[in-house]
Scaffold this active site. Structure first.
Site, mmCIF file in Angstrom:
data_model
loop_
_atom_site.group_PDB
_atom_site.id
_atom_site.type_symbol
_atom_site.label_atom_id
_atom_site.label_comp_id
_atom_site.label_asym_id
_atom_site.label_seq_id
_atom_site.Cartn_x
_atom_site.Cartn_y
_atom_site.Cartn_z
ATOM 1 C CB CYS A 272 14.208 20.159 -36.987
ATOM 2 S SG CYS A 272 14.185 18.603 -35.888
ATOM 3 N N GLY B 35 15.211 24.220 -32.261
ATOM 4 C CA GLY B 35 15.784 22.933 -31.878
ATOM 5 C C GLY B 35 17.059 23.252 -31.095
ATOM 6 C CG ASN C 263 10.655 21.475 -39.455
ATOM 7 O OD1 ASN C 263 9.936 22.411 -39.616
ATOM 8 N ND2 ASN C 263 10.386 20.610 -38.310
ATOM 9 N N GLY C 264 9.966 17.791 -39.577
ATOM 10 C CA GLY C 264 8.626 17.128 -39.558
ATOM 11 C C GLY C 264 8.719 15.581 -38.916
ATOM 12 C CE1 TYR D 128 6.363 26.875 -26.084
ATOM 13 C CE2 TYR D 128 7.092 25.329 -27.877
ATOM 14 C CZ TYR D 128 7.432 25.874 -26.728
ATOM 15 O OH TYR D 128 8.713 25.513 -25.876
#
Ligand code: 5GP
Ligand code: SF4
Ligand code: MG
Length: 465
Positions: free
Chosen positions: A2, A28, A102-103, A242
């Site tokens: 995210c 996201g 985020n995670g 990426y």
């Protein structure tokens, strides 16, 4: 995976958060949300879909105040629901609270089971909600201390923002899996997953939050501390491969430069003598392909064009015409490819299905030979820290050799970068400051592989943030 964004001390807080989230959209595309505080109340807006489709002037006007946080959520199969959209908001005994995470927490299920046995009621499937329950139950006197107590109980990856009516608290987990940077625009503090969001709003990039650092911003200013015991760094190497946007500075280095260096290393390790040209699988392979071309002296050209109108969330109409999938996203340039021996560079092979279709597409467009080069080592293990990789069985490299994968994707040759080559491209040849678990199987929070000599198992069923 995210993206998160936060800003304090700015009358345009929700407008700037909207722009920040737009810059982080690549992190996201499933849902987005903003929560703003006017010093008294928190107001939230969350919807499924893309930032630009969700927010407009009337919606943002309903989010007044000098502080805001926002979130874009990554699409994970099966749990694509509004109830999992963030920032999550709650009212608890300490007041109103919003959280953007985020995670992914690896012991969330364990903690959730305990909390539910104690009577807790959960509104979402999200691991983030566990943190909220732990904060609400904490007997610590201050909000910051409650946050520290709650986060001391969780294991895994979190770059996380908490917004109350009066303050913003930002924390990065002690391994530093996910990025989080601090900036400033016109005397307002800004936090964002990536520097690309700071650039868009013309904020100055000050620094990255340290792993394990907590930053509290209220009317008295910014207060930084290190409340957790230090541990080994485990910055996600796949962010460089990426995930992050190439114009960002991530973990202190330019993503574009590290990707280009991956391409140069790849050219040294996996040359393709006699090839006529180097092309990229856009967009993720572009920087590495340019590096490969530079180091090998083989000219770079554009052999694949990416449609900008197919999102990652594109829903294919029906099973019978599903095979159009890759063709909707990529088209081959015959004039470039016809009669050529082509090196095609991509960042990773996950299932191998896309790569197979790309190789076939290049051959159908007239390429004589296709030499596939990958700027990361074989992806053999699932990620439990917030990247939505499939299960081990679905990862083609977990059960097939490079030769077998080459045959499956119908490439004339296939070559991956080595672990050392990737390490040196990100400036850490020994990889002592990065997580590389999806390539190496070495999980920093204990062995998490179901089926392996597992000491504790994560819960891949929980939604990732
Ligand atoms: P495959 O050949 O394994 O089917 O697909 C490889 C492609 O998937 C690569 O082009 C790579 O950029 C992309 N990819 C790698 N990781 C992820 C991910 O976490 N999510 C999505 N949507 N694509 C990914
Ligand atoms: Fe990143 Fe891979 Fe580690 Fe997940 S397992 S945090 S994708 S390096
Ligand atoms: Mg790609």
């Amino acid at each position: 995976m995210c993206g998160i964004f936060g800003i304090v001390g700015n009358p345009e807080a929700s407008n700037l958060t909207y722009l920040g989230l737009h810059a982080l959209q690549h992190r996201g595309q499933e849902s987005a949300g903003i929560v703003a505080s006017d010093g008294q109340d928190l107001r939230a807006h969350r919807e499924m879909g893309l930032v630009a489709d969700i927010f407009n002037a009337p919606v943002l006007e309903k989010l007044p105040g000098n502080a805001a946080i926002g979130h874009v959520r990554y699409s994970t199969a099966g749990v694509s629901q509004l109830k999992n959209a963030q920032p999550l908001t709650v009212e608890y005994v300490g007041g109103q609270l919003a959280v953007a995470h985020n995670g992914n927490l690896v012991n969330a299920q364990e903690l959730r089971t305990q909390l539910e046995a104690d009577g807790a009621i959960f509104q979402s499937d999200s691991d983030t909600e566990v943190v909220i329950h732990l904060i609400a139950r904490s007997k610590q006197p201050s909000f910051e201390q409650k946050v520290v107590e709650a986060l001391s109980k969780v294991k895994g990856a979190y770059s996380i923002l908490f917004l109350t009516d009066k303050k913003l608290v930002a924390v990065r987990d002690p391994n530093g899996f996910r990025p989080l940077v601090l900036g400033m625009v016109k005397n307002s503090w800004v936090l964002a997953s990536e520097t690309t969001a700071l650039d868009l709003i013309e904020a100055e990039y000050l620094r990255e939050l340290e792993a394990g650092e907590m930053v509290v911003i209220d009317e008295t200013g910014l207060h930084a501390s290190q409340p957790f015991p230090p541990t080994r760094l485990g910055r996600c190497i796949f962010e460089h491969v990426y995930f992050a946007k190439p114009d960002s500075v991530l973990f202190g280095t330019s993503v574009y430069e590290t990707r280009k260096e991956m391409g140069r290393q790849l050219a040294k390790e996996q040359p393709a003598p006699g090839a006529d040209l180097v092309i990229a699988v856009p967009d993720s392979g572009v920087a590495a392909a340019i590096g490969y071309a530079q180091a090998s002296g083989i000219p770079y050209d554009v052999g694949l064009i990416r449609s900008h109108y197919v999102g990652r969330t594109f829903i294919e109409p029906q099973q019978s015409i599903r095979h159009f999938g890759v063709k909707l996203k990529l088209s081959a340039v015959r004039q470039v490819l016809k009669g050529k021996r082509v090196v095609v560079v991509d960042d990773s092979i996950v299932r191998g299905t896309t790569s197979r279709k790309i190789v076939k597409m290049l051959k159908a467009a007239g390429a004589l030979e296709v030499h596939l080069r990958i700027s990361s080592p074989p992806t053999q293990w699932p990620c439990y820290y917030g990247i939505d990789t499939p299960s081990r069985q679905e990862l083609i490299a977990s059960s097939h050799s490079v030769e077998e994968i080459a045959r499956y994707v119908t490439a004339d040759t296939l070559g991956y970068i080595s672990m050392e080559g990737l390490g040196s491209a990100v400036g850490d040849k020994e990889r002592t400051t990065f997580c590389t678990a999806c390539f190496s199987g070495k999980y920093l929070t204990g062995n998490l592989n179901p089926g392996a000599t597992s000491v504790s198992e994560s819960n891949p069923k929980l939604a990732t943030a």
